[in-house]
Design a protein around this motif. Structure first.
Motif, PDB file in Angstrom:
ATOM      1  N   SER A 152      22.705  18.234  29.482  1.00  0.00           N
ATOM      2  CA  SER A 152      23.489  17.335  28.651  1.00  0.00           C
ATOM      3  C   SER A 152      24.154  18.158  27.566  1.00  0.00           C
ATOM      4  N   LEU A 156      16.920  19.742  25.086  1.00  0.00           N
ATOM      5  CA  LEU A 156      18.178  20.484  25.118  1.00  0.00           C
ATOM      6  C   LEU A 156      18.200  21.508  26.239  1.00  0.00           C
ATOM      7  N   ILE A 215      15.065  21.931  17.473  1.00  0.00           N
ATOM      8  CA  ILE A 215      15.482  21.499  18.798  1.00  0.00           C
ATOM      9  C   ILE A 215      14.379  21.851  19.800  1.00  0.00           C
ATOM     10  N   LEU A 246      15.906  17.237  17.944  1.00  0.00           N
ATOM     11  CA  LEU A 246      16.665  16.936  19.143  1.00  0.00           C
ATOM     12  C   LEU A 246      15.944  17.554  20.335  1.00  0.00           C
ATOM     13  N   ASP A 306      16.154  12.109  21.886  1.00  0.00           N
ATOM     14  CA  ASP A 306      16.426  12.693  23.189  1.00  0.00           C
ATOM     15  C   ASP A 306      17.900  13.110  23.250  1.00  0.00           C
ATOM     16  N   SER A 307      18.162  14.349  23.654  1.00  0.00           N
ATOM     17  CA  SER A 307      19.554  14.801  23.672  1.00  0.00           C
ATOM     18  C   SER A 307      20.356  14.183  24.814  1.00  0.00           C
ATOM     19  N   THR A 321      13.406  22.807  23.603  1.00  0.00           N
ATOM     20  CA  THR A 321      14.124  23.408  24.722  1.00  0.00           C
ATOM     21  C   THR A 321      13.252  23.567  25.953  1.00  0.00           C
ATOM     22  N   ALA A 331      23.718  15.121  18.694  1.00  0.00           N
ATOM     23  CA  ALA A 331      23.386  15.938  17.533  1.00  0.00           C
ATOM     24  C   ALA A 331      24.477  15.837  16.480  1.00  0.00           C
ATOM     25  N   GLY A 354      24.561  17.250  24.493  1.00  0.00           N
ATOM     26  CA  GLY A 354      23.949  17.046  23.184  1.00  0.00           C
ATOM     27  C   GLY A 354      24.871  16.580  22.071  1.00  0.00           C
TER      28      GLY A 354
END
Ligand SMILES: Nc1nc2c(ncn2[C@@H]2O[C@H](COP(=O)(O)OP(=O)(O)OP(=O)(O)O)[C@@H](O)[C@H]2O)c(=O)[nH]1
Ligand SMILES: [Mg+2]
Lengths: 326, 463
Positions: free
Chosen positions: B254, B250, B273, B247, B222-223, B275, B259, B256
């Motif tokens: 946040s 996103l 990622i 990740l 979790d980002s 999104t 990462a 991130g």
């Protein structure tokens, strides 16, 4: 009586009972907080920059916001200077006191659920995706049930695949009613139905699940606002409790979560989940500082009885654990 | 102010030494302090930050400030490069070299494993012409199997499930046989979320790994995660030798920074990622672009690529040209709205561009409704009004309102939206198609004098 104890007694009112589990989760060695800080003292001969740097690092690594850490450390330094302390053995009370005061910040802290004066109490669970809302609802229902209350849950997450079934499964394990709608349906309608049914069957508490949403999603936040409005239409003083569920692994984004959810709903407390891992959940200090939202419960596992009332002293100890040696 | 972007923070610190012509230890330290703060506030792991600052300092102090470059710019460049070094330079693909490739999804509770399993299955079907099988190996969380089955139905991709009264290991064994029989070339195993310190459950994963001999073990993170990332990533890696990370979330606000840390901690690349919640909201991970995003410069490269992918090029060119000629009208906006709808999750990407006007979030039901409203208003205008909305005076607006059964306020709202669209198109059309950077700023900011080395030699000789 130390300052710490006095403040605590005046702010917390009744102290909460600690279960073995909570103590086990945060303090595996079972030794008391102050004796742990004493161990730290043994590692440093004097309160020099190294000592404070280590304190700062440990707090940062616990996800306490950086500026908050600065404030805490500055306060502690100031107090140390004021009292002319050089021996690390004497700093213990100051650390605890300062952090306690910063968290408490003259607010009255309670870990009790705010109940309706009469009739139905409505609790709304909100939070970002994957925080642990549904599981927390199951645990909280269990707790309330054990206190002798009748509980109903509403499956307000109509978006995520399997979310309704997830709550329904918990409800049947708990033997409590669960109001469901259609997957993909309007969550407000589910909440509306649930309130009607809860009032008709005269249950004490209704807990509404909501879909996880990231706080920057305008449409989803509007949807939440609507759910809130629907509750208020029938019960003007409701929801009596809006609990924001925050995962203990959450970093700095936690403040933004608290801020944005507070704009839409009246967040009355936090539930800090997944505290049985290695994360310290330090972000709740920043949230308390900036938005004055207290933590009410912490989650310590995936079973129904893994929910505890938040205990600040235990929590602060958990934060400083590393400072106190292995 | 914890939520200012990192670039704001950097620029603030840069401003302080702008007037100074020299990089000294003192002003460097001040800048580095700010950078440290900014990184920590972006959730970059503490240990990683420490090393990052050390490296940056060493490199920055060794740099000459040449030509029109300012010391601060050199530092930004150093920081950028250092970020790229940390994140890795190349995008990393899944290993699909075998006849049957098994991908194991692992991670903490709620990190996004099940959703990502669905997304990867879709990605492999659509982009790699594979025939994946999803395997429901979470026997613990209530309704976890239902969740994956539902996703499978939505995607029209088969899901192998055996309920929850069976060991996860046995499910996987049976799934592999099933996959072989039915000629699936990829098997994606969705495992239950677990804490990295939960030994019995970590053992279960090791067993599954032993059975499945996966080509990829992906750690889903979790980002929004903070400092604990170091414990999580290193424990999972130690236990399972992961091959990559995903990740998720996103699309949130946040930054991130996790990462950054994952690669540094484990040495494995970030492969994807996530999104968004929808099943097409997945992207390959481009480290250099991520560095741009972390620096607050916007993931413009991804954007341009995505635009090219989905945008109907001819229509787009037409619109762009109109924009350049200053003849962008309401019809163009309508066309653009249709395009935007096609782009879908791109709205997330657009938001990453600094200075982009806020565009309304794209939600299918909502968009459809709004689009119809917009259409009805625009279709009640004359062609010349559509071309040049500045013609719309109060009288005309009233006429249009009557024509489409809406209010003048609705029309004004539309016009405001039009102004925003116009602005957005202007910004889009000023992106350098090659670099994806805004053409006005991009160049001067990062250009390094190609003769840098030579000049330095000269200097030395003179001495
Ligand atoms: N906004 C957003 N939400 C996501 C993304 N990926 C997953 N989610 C959401 O995050 C939540 C948790 O996702 P799951 O896929 O159920 O996570 P999991 O790791 O399988 O969870 P468990 O099996 O319960 O451990 C769901 O609400 C998903 O819709 C993402 O990239 N963006
Ligand atoms: Mg799952």
């Amino acid at each position: 009586m130390g300052i710490f104890k006095r403040i605590k007694d005046s702010l917390v009112g009744q102290s909460t009972k600690q279960s073995e589990k909570y103590v086990a989760g945060l303090d595996k060695s079972r030794s008391s907080f102050s004796s742990k800080i004493n161990e730290l003292a043994a590692r440093y001969r004097e309160l020099d920059e190294d000592y404070f740097e280590e304190l700062e690092n440990i707090l940062i690594m616990s996800d306490v916001g950086v500026s908050m850490v600065m404030t805490i450390v500055d306060e502690i330094k100031k107090e140390v200077r004021l009292q002319g302390i050089v021996d690390p053995k004497e700093i213990n009370d100051i650390i605890v006191d300062k952090m306690f005061v910063i968290y408490a910040n003259e607010s009255y802290m309670t870990t009790k659920i705010n109940e309706a004066k009469e009739g139905l109490t409505v609790i709304l669970m909100v939070g970002v995706n994957g925080a642990g809302k549904t599981t927390t609802i199951a645990k909280l229902s269990n707790k309330l049930k054990q206190e002798g209350k009748s509980v109903m849950v509403a499956a307000g997450d109509t978006f995520r695949a399997g979310a309704i079934d997830q709550l329904a499964t918990w409800a049947s394990r708990l033997d409590i009613p669960c109001v469901k709608g259609k997957e993909g349906g309007d969550p407000s309608a589910v909440v509306f139905d649930a309130i009607e049914q809860a009032m008709a069957s005269e249950v004490d508490v209704l807990i509404c699940d909501t879909a996880g949403r990231l706080q920057n999603k305008v449409n989803l936040m509007n949807e939440l606002e609507k759910m809130n409005r629907i509750i208020q239409r029938t019960i003007p003083e409701g929801p009596h409790e809006t609990l924001l569920v925050i995962d203990a692994t959450t970093g700095q984004n936690g403040v933004s979560q608290a801020k944005e959810f507070s704009k839409i709903t009246d967040v009355t407390g936090l539930v800090l989940t997944k505290m049985d891992g290695t994360a310290k959940g330090g972000i709740v200090l920043s949230i308390k500082d900036e938005l004055n939202i207290p933590v009410k419960f912490i989650g310590l596992g995936e079973s129904l009885d893994d929910l505890e009332e938040f205990d600040l002293e235990q929590y602060i100890y958990g934060l400083c654990q590393n400072l106190m040696g292995e | 102010m914890p939520f200012e972007s990192l670039s704001d923070r950097l620029q603030d610190s840069l401003k302080k030494i702008k007037g100074q012509s020299q990089l000294t230890e003192a002003n460097m330290d001040e800048m580095l302090r700010e950078i440290r703060l900014a990184l920590l506030e972006a959730d970059v792991n503490f240990n990683v930050v420490k090393e990052f600052i050390k490296n940056t300092k060493e490199k920055a102090l060794g740099q000459d400030v040449l030509g029109s470059l300012k010391p601060g710019q050199v530092v930004v460049k150093v920081v950028h490069d250092e970020l790229v070094t940390l994140l890795g330079t190349e995008a990393s693909e899944l290993d699909l070299s075998r006849d049957m490739n098994v991908i194991m999804m692992v991670g903490l509770q709620g990190s996004g494993k099940t959703t990502t399993s669905g997304k990867i299955a879709k990605y492999l079907t659509d982009k790699k012409a594979k025939k994946p099988l999803l395997v429901a190996a979470d026997i613990y969380r209530p309704a976890a199997v239902d969740q994956l089955v539902t996703l499978g139905k939505q995607l029209d991709i088969p899901v192998f499930e055996k309920g929850t009264d069976i060991k996860a290991e046995d499910i996987v064994t049976q799934a592999l046989a099933y996959a072989k029989e039915n000629h699936h070339d990829v098997v994606i195993v969705d495992t239950a979320g677990r804490l990295h310190i939960d030994e019995p459950l970590m053992q279960e994963l090791r067993n599954i790994k032993e059975i499945a001999q996966p080509s990829d073990v992906l750690l889903v993170v979790d980002s929004l995660t903070g400092q604990d990332i170091v414990n999580v990533a290193s424990s999972f890696h130690e236990s399972l030798t992961i091959t990559g990370a995903v990740l998720t979330k996103l699309d949130g606000d946040s930054r991130g920074g996790g990462a950054l840390s994952i690669r540094h901690i484990t040495g494995v690349p970030i492969k994807f990622i996530g999104t968004g919640e929808k099943l097409d909201a997945i992207d390959m991970f481009y480290p250099d672009r991520m560095a741009d995003r972390i620096l607050g410069m916007g993931d413009v490269v991804s954007l341009v690529e995505k635009v090219q992918d989905v945008y109907d090029e001819k229509d787009a060119m037409k619109t762009m040209n109109r924009m350049k000629q200053g003849t962008f009208g309401l019809d163009d906006m309508l066309e653009q709205m249709h395009q935007m709808k096609k782009l879908g999750p791109l709205s997330g990407v657009l938001k990453m561009i600094p200075g982009m006007p806020k565009i309304p979030e794209i939600n299918d039901d909502d968009t459809d409704k709004k689009m119809k409203q917009t259409e009805s208003i625009i279709f009640s205008m004359t062609p010349s009004e559509r071309r040049d909305p500045s013609l719309l005076n109060a009288k005309r607006k009233e006429r249009i309102a009557k024509g489409c059964g809406r209010t003048v306020a609705d029309i004004n709202k539309l016009l405001k939206q039009f102004e925003q669209s116009k602005l957005m198109m202007k910004q889009l059309s000023s992106l350098n198609p090659e670099t994806g950077m805004p053409m006005t700023q991009g160049k001067s900011q990062f250009q390094v004098n190609p003769n840098r080395k030579k000049e330095r030699h000269k200097k030395k000789k003179k001495k």
